[in-house]
Design an enzyme around this catalytic site. Structure first.
Site, mmCIF file in Angstrom:
data_model
loop_
_atom_site.group_PDB
_atom_site.id
_atom_site.type_symbol
_atom_site.label_atom_id
_atom_site.label_comp_id
_atom_site.label_asym_id
_atom_site.label_seq_id
_atom_site.Cartn_x
_atom_site.Cartn_y
_atom_site.Cartn_z
ATOM 1 N N ARG A 22 -5.427 -20.277 -21.710
ATOM 2 C CA ARG A 22 -6.325 -20.966 -22.654
ATOM 3 C C ARG A 22 -5.936 -22.404 -22.985
ATOM 4 O O ARG A 22 -6.640 -23.064 -23.741
ATOM 5 C CB ARG A 22 -6.464 -20.188 -23.986
ATOM 6 N N ASP A 23 -4.836 -22.903 -22.466
ATOM 7 C CA ASP A 23 -4.478 -24.293 -22.789
ATOM 8 C C ASP A 23 -3.769 -24.953 -21.601
ATOM 9 O O ASP A 23 -2.709 -25.566 -21.769
ATOM 10 C CB ASP A 23 -3.601 -24.345 -24.041
#
Length: 227
Positions: free
Chosen positions: A77-78
């Site tokens: 997610r990042d």
């Protein structure tokens, strides 16, 4: 503790190893392997860009690490240059900071929550929809674009403008920014940055294979011209 729980269950040469996590005198700690080198943000600055072959090798290693993580139901997610450690002496790559990752099979996975760094987010992540591994591959596509051109594909002077661009506007053709790049690299990035997840690469391994096929073809053409 969430970072330790998530990354601690992953065992891959290109993912940082977590040794221990705990709490001591009201301070939480994570003990992980010591990494040489620096993060990739250094190599997105003007005059600091890596050779295309090196950048592609790095992206492939990250893609393969993500393919493994996704097979374990973990979405990072990042993904961004600051979360990838690179040691130019050994060529070692480590994906770090699984702090906001979610175990996708877990009941804690929620929609309507935006987590990550806006410039690298996929359209579905920005809109707070459920995300899967293909969202990480969009973020990896943004990172690839930046490593190759020194610029982000989507830029805005406000969060609203940036979100609109990512969700609706096409990214620039990399050859308008770096004309010397092979056209096939543009095709790889175009697919990675597709707005619809179904039109992207479906796995990190697929992303890496397309990248290697593009550059292997370029190398073969160079050899033929030299002969």
């Amino acid at each position: 503790f969430r970072e330790a729980e998530t990354a601690g269950r992953l065992n891959h040469p290109n993912i940082v190893t977590i040794y221990d996590a705990g709490e001591d005198q009201d301070l939480a700690y994570i003990a992980m392997e010591f990494l040489e080198g620096k993060d990739l943000a250094e190599y997105t600055k003007p005059g600091q860009r890596l050779p295309v072959s090196d950048a592609a090798d790095i992206v492939c290693k990250v893609a393969e690490a993500l393919s493994y993580a996704h097979s374990q139901s973990v979405v990072h997610r990042d993904i961004k240059p600051a979360n990838i450690m690179y040691d130019p002496r050994s060529g070692s790559i480590k994906v770090t900071d699984f702090g906001i990752a979610r175990i996708t099979a877990s009941s804690r996975t929620r929609t309507g929550v935006i987590l990550g760094t806006p410039s690298y987010m996929s359209p579905e992540q920005l809109s707070g929809k459920h995300v899967d591994g293909r969202s990480d591959l969009f973020s990896l596509g943004v990172m690839t674009f930046e490593l190759l051109t020194g610029e982000l594909p989507f830029q805005g002077d406000s969060m609203a403008t940036l979100m609109y661009q990512i969700a609706n506007e096409p990214h620039p053709d990399i050859k308008t920014l770096q004309p010397e790049l092979p056209a096939c690299l543009g095709a790889v990035i175009d697919r990675a940055l597709a707005k619809n997840p179904d039109q992207r690469y479906q796995t990190g391994d697929e992303f890496c294979q397309a990248l290697r096929k593009c550059l292997d073809g370029k190398i073969q053409k160079k050899k033929a011209r030299a002969a």
